[in-house]
Design a protein around this motif. Structure first.
Motif, mmCIF file in Angstrom:
data_model
loop_
_atom_site.group_PDB
_atom_site.id
_atom_site.type_symbol
_atom_site.label_atom_id
_atom_site.label_comp_id
_atom_site.label_asym_id
_atom_site.label_seq_id
_atom_site.Cartn_x
_atom_site.Cartn_y
_atom_site.Cartn_z
ATOM 1 N N THR A 2 -105.516 5.104 88.635
ATOM 2 C CA THR A 2 -106.645 5.848 88.078
ATOM 3 C C THR A 2 -107.276 6.737 89.155
ATOM 4 O O THR A 2 -107.517 6.295 90.276
ATOM 5 C CB THR A 2 -107.703 4.879 87.529
ATOM 6 O OG1 THR A 2 -107.120 4.101 86.475
ATOM 7 C CG2 THR A 2 -108.907 5.633 86.996
ATOM 8 N N ASP A 237 -116.568 4.485 77.297
ATOM 9 C CA ASP A 237 -116.915 3.374 78.186
ATOM 10 C C ASP A 237 -116.381 2.046 77.666
ATOM 11 O O ASP A 237 -116.583 1.014 78.308
ATOM 12 C CB ASP A 237 -118.428 3.284 78.370
ATOM 13 C CG ASP A 237 -119.169 2.879 77.101
ATOM 14 O OD1 ASP A 237 -118.716 3.258 75.996
ATOM 15 O OD2 ASP A 237 -120.198 2.191 77.210
ATOM 16 N N PHE A 255 -112.344 6.962 81.730
ATOM 17 C CA PHE A 255 -113.158 5.757 81.597
ATOM 18 C C PHE A 255 -114.523 5.995 82.239
ATOM 19 O O PHE A 255 -114.617 6.298 83.432
ATOM 20 C CB PHE A 255 -112.446 4.587 82.267
ATOM 21 C CG PHE A 255 -113.186 3.271 82.219
ATOM 22 C CD1 PHE A 255 -113.894 2.884 81.084
ATOM 23 C CD2 PHE A 255 -113.156 2.405 83.306
ATOM 24 C CE1 PHE A 255 -114.565 1.668 81.038
ATOM 25 C CE2 PHE A 255 -113.814 1.188 83.274
ATOM 26 C CZ PHE A 255 -114.521 0.815 82.139
ATOM 27 N N THR A 257 -117.398 4.386 83.691
ATOM 28 C CA THR A 257 -117.656 3.047 84.227
ATOM 29 C C THR A 257 -119.127 2.659 84.171
ATOM 30 O O THR A 257 -119.462 1.483 84.275
ATOM 31 C CB THR A 257 -117.172 2.944 85.685
ATOM 32 O OG1 THR A 257 -117.931 3.860 86.502
ATOM 33 C CG2 THR A 257 -115.699 3.275 85.793
ATOM 34 N N LEU A 277 -112.864 -1.359 90.887
ATOM 35 C CA LEU A 277 -112.340 -0.786 89.645
ATOM 36 C C LEU A 277 -110.873 -1.166 89.467
ATOM 37 O O LEU A 277 -110.459 -1.595 88.373
ATOM 38 C CB LEU A 277 -112.489 0.734 89.673
ATOM 39 C CG LEU A 277 -111.896 1.503 88.482
ATOM 40 C CD1 LEU A 277 -112.559 1.069 87.176
ATOM 41 C CD2 LEU A 277 -112.033 3.008 88.696
ATOM 42 N N ALA A 291 -111.504 8.215 85.941
ATOM 43 C CA ALA A 291 -112.746 7.434 85.801
ATOM 44 C C ALA A 291 -113.870 8.206 86.463
ATOM 45 O O ALA A 291 -113.658 8.987 87.400
ATOM 46 C CB ALA A 291 -112.607 6.057 86.447
#
Length: 296
Positions: A2, A237, A255, A257, A277, A291
């Motif tokens: 990611t 999320d 994503f 976070t 993460l 992210a």
């Protein structure tokens, strides 16, 4: 692996459209997030289409009214597609019968009367849906708890046990388990469906991460003139809804976070710690494409 990015603008030119979640990304149930609004407005100015893809159990017209009240300007998005829209199609097609028992809040009763244009045309060709007591029902339509500010799934145990005994299938109009209303965590229809399945009941899902809502969103994008096979980025999320759903559809994902899982990734909500993460994602065997802390 990611990639953590600073802003949605970092991805300018790479995507034709975004499927963006609402709760935890664009608003917190009480007010819009200005930075998120600006990010979506900017994406649209560069030629992208913004589809607000939400597991709200209500039809899109009701969600648009809610967004107006939360201060989300209409120039921040092109389309709204809801789990309610997709679930309405399932209900109208007879997925849980024609005589149904309703579990949900009074605000969600529009589920049975307010249809988007394409669904209204379909509804006119189908036999009517009738709301009945549990012991007369062929199935259940669940949009959530009657009072999500005070109730939990435990309040519905007797009802769910009776429904299981009667062999009733449940149409779940919102697969989310919980959402955060500002600093308060509330249970959603998904929590009741989960409890029902744990009892041995059958639940049918139409929102994220399940295919029907993505099929509907793609169809409405095409009707809006978007080219065939567009490049789409899914933003959310919810790791088991937004991210899992987007990945299952073969789409890139972003994503957020700083939403439901904000406490997992360090003290700075805006800047998730990569090591935390990666470890958290590894346990869930999911790898979002990108992210960021909060949508901006």
């Amino acid at each position: 692996m990611t990639e953590i990015i600073r802003s949605l603008a970092d991805l300018t030119g790479r995507y034709d459209a975004v499927f963006c979640d609402l709760w935890g990304c664009l608003h917190n149930g009480k007010a819009a997030f200005p930075a998120a609004v600006a990010a979506l407005q900017n994406f649209r100015t560069t030629g992208g289409k913004v589809v607000l893809l939400t597991n709200a159990p209500r039809p899109k017209s009701s969600v648009i009214k809610q967004l107006d009240g939360l201060g989300v300007p209409r120039d921040a998005y092109d389309l709204v597609v809801t789990s309610g829209d997709a679930a309405q199609m399932g209900m109208l097609s007879g997925a849980v019968g024609r005589k149904v028992h309703f579990i949900g809040a009074p605000k969600d009763e529009v589920f049975f009367t307010d249809f988007a244009e394409d669904l209204a045309t379909y509804a006119a060709t189908q036999p009517p849906i009738t709301l009945v007591p549990l012991n007369e029902a062929e199935g259940i339509v669940c949009t959530g708890l009657n009072d999500d500010l005070t109730e939990t799934p435990d309040n519905y145990r007797a009802t769910l046990l009776m429904a299981k005994t009667l062999g009733l299938p449940m149409l779940c109009a919102n697969p989310d388990i919980v959402v955060d209303l500002d600093d308060k965590r509330l249970y959603c229809a998904g929590a009741l469906a989960q409890a029902y399945e744990q009892m041995g009941g059958t639940a049918l899902y139409f929102g994220k991460p399940h295919p029907p809502i993505y099929d509907l969103a793609r169809r409405r994008l095409a009707e809006a003139g978007v080219q065939a096979d567009p490049q789409i980025l899914c933003i959310g999320d919810g790791i088991s809804t937004d991210i899992q759903g987007g990945g299952s559809e073969g789409l890139d994902t972003l994503f957020i976070t700083g939403g439901l899982e904000a406490a997992q990734f360090g003290t700075d909500v805006e800047s998730p710690e990569m090591a935390k993460l990666e470890a958290w994602l590894a346990l869930r065997q999911l790898t979002p494409t990108f992210a960021m802390g909060r949508l901006r």
